[in-house]
Enzyme design. Sequence first.
Site, PDB file in Angstrom:
ATOM      1  N   GLN A  84       0.858  -1.201   0.000  1.00 34.28           N
ATOM      2  CA  GLN A  84       0.000   0.000   0.000  1.00 34.28           C
ATOM      3  C   GLN A  84       0.888   1.243   0.000  1.00 34.28           C
ATOM      4  O   GLN A  84       1.612   1.503   0.958  1.00 34.28           O
ATOM      5  CB  GLN A  84      -0.935   0.031   1.221  1.00 34.28           C
ATOM      6  CG  GLN A  84      -1.891   1.231   1.166  1.00 34.28           C
ATOM      7  CD  GLN A  84      -2.877   1.299   2.332  1.00 34.28           C
ATOM      8  OE1 GLN A  84      -2.730   0.595   3.327  1.00 34.28           O
ATOM      9  NE2 GLN A  84      -3.869   2.164   2.203  1.00 34.28           N
ATOM     10  N   HIS A 101      -8.660   2.363  -1.044  1.00 35.38           N
ATOM     11  CA  HIS A 101      -8.969   2.266  -2.478  1.00 35.38           C
ATOM     12  C   HIS A 101      -9.007   0.812  -2.893  1.00 35.38           C
ATOM     13  O   HIS A 101      -8.263  -0.019  -2.369  1.00 35.38           O
ATOM     14  CB  HIS A 101      -7.964   3.047  -3.329  1.00 35.38           C
ATOM     15  CG  HIS A 101      -6.532   2.690  -3.094  1.00 35.38           C
ATOM     16  ND1 HIS A 101      -5.833   3.127  -2.001  1.00 35.38           N
ATOM     17  CD2 HIS A 101      -5.657   1.936  -3.815  1.00 35.38           C
ATOM     18  CE1 HIS A 101      -4.593   2.680  -2.051  1.00 35.38           C
ATOM     19  NE2 HIS A 101      -4.464   1.934  -3.143  1.00 35.38           N
ATOM     20  N   PHE A 102      -9.877   0.551  -3.837  1.00 35.19           N
ATOM     21  CA  PHE A 102      -9.972  -0.773  -4.443  1.00 35.19           C
ATOM     22  C   PHE A 102      -9.432  -0.680  -5.855  1.00 35.19           C
ATOM     23  O   PHE A 102      -9.799   0.217  -6.620  1.00 35.19           O
ATOM     24  CB  PHE A 102     -11.423  -1.261  -4.465  1.00 35.19           C
ATOM     25  CG  PHE A 102     -11.939  -1.597  -3.093  1.00 35.19           C
ATOM     26  CD1 PHE A 102     -11.747  -2.853  -2.541  1.00 35.19           C
ATOM     27  CD2 PHE A 102     -12.596  -0.633  -2.342  1.00 35.19           C
ATOM     28  CE1 PHE A 102     -12.203  -3.151  -1.272  1.00 35.19           C
ATOM     29  CE2 PHE A 102     -13.049  -0.921  -1.059  1.00 35.19           C
ATOM     30  CZ  PHE A 102     -12.854  -2.186  -0.522  1.00 35.19           C
TER      31      PHE A 102
HETATM   32  P1  AMP Z   1      -1.496   1.060  -3.468  1.00 37.65           P
HETATM   33  O1  AMP Z   1      -0.090   0.629  -3.789  1.00 37.65           O
HETATM   34  O2  AMP Z   1      -2.422  -0.100  -3.213  1.00 37.65           O
HETATM   35  O3  AMP Z   1      -1.514   2.090  -2.371  1.00 37.65           O
HETATM   36  O4  AMP Z   1      -2.035   1.724  -4.772  1.00 37.65           O
HETATM   37  C1  AMP Z   1      -1.810   3.070  -5.093  1.00 37.65           C
HETATM   38  C2  AMP Z   1      -2.019   3.189  -6.568  1.00 37.65           C
HETATM   39  O5  AMP Z   1      -2.113   4.561  -6.876  1.00 37.65           O
HETATM   40  C3  AMP Z   1      -0.863   2.615  -7.409  1.00 37.65           C
HETATM   41  O6  AMP Z   1      -1.386   1.614  -8.253  1.00 37.65           O
HETATM   42  C4  AMP Z   1      -0.344   3.830  -8.177  1.00 37.65           C
HETATM   43  O7  AMP Z   1       0.005   3.511  -9.484  1.00 37.65           O
HETATM   44  C5  AMP Z   1      -1.539   4.763  -8.133  1.00 37.65           C
HETATM   45  N1  AMP Z   1      -1.223   6.170  -8.230  1.00 37.65           N
HETATM   46  C6  AMP Z   1      -0.239   6.856  -7.608  1.00 37.65           C
HETATM   47  N2  AMP Z   1      -0.305   8.163  -7.905  1.00 37.65           N
HETATM   48  C7  AMP Z   1      -1.370   8.324  -8.732  1.00 37.65           C
HETATM   49  C8  AMP Z   1      -1.971   9.433  -9.390  1.00 37.65           C
HETATM   50  N3  AMP Z   1      -1.504  10.683  -9.248  1.00 37.65           N
HETATM   51  N4  AMP Z   1      -3.051   9.216 -10.164  1.00 37.65           N
HETATM   52  C9  AMP Z   1      -3.545   7.970 -10.325  1.00 37.65           C
HETATM   53  N5  AMP Z   1      -3.033   6.883  -9.723  1.00 37.65           N
HETATM   54  C10 AMP Z   1      -1.958   7.047  -8.938  1.00 37.65           C
END
Ligand code: AMP
Length: 140
Positions: free
Chosen positions: A97, A103-104
Amino acid sequence: MREAPADNIFGKILKGEIPSTEVYSDNHVYCFLDLYPQNPGHTLVIPRNYSANVVEADESDVFTCLRVVRKLIPAVKAATGAAGVSVLANMGRDAGQMVEYLHFHIIPRHPGDSISMYELGEQQTPEQLAEMAARIRAEL
Ligand code: AMP
């Protein structure tokens, strides 16, 4: 409505302080394309009410997000041609994370592909994101 800490990236997205590519939104959730997708069409679903993860969230926010996840899956599959999807919620750094906001993930899956919760995918251009979002929205 709880607001995310000011430096939270998804909180900033909700406030429009940084750009995102919307797929679907309503009074309770905001759904947008992952900027660094594991596969094209990788979509994120977040509640407007802030919480850090699936355990700290209000139950109703979890249920609402999952209701929308169910609504989006057929559209994501149709738009990407994927026969399968992975639905994931990472909790804690050890699980990959990176963003402390519930988030899903809806990740289109293809035979033989590999996804990583520890590495970002290839950053998408605004044009790529807009084109994919239009394809998904057209299927909703
Ligand atoms: P997690 O690793 O489960 O916290 O997922 C976070 C997700 O957010 C990752 O898949 C990233 O690629 C995505 N992410 C990070 N920054 C952005 C952004 N500015 N816009 C869209 N997605 C993002």
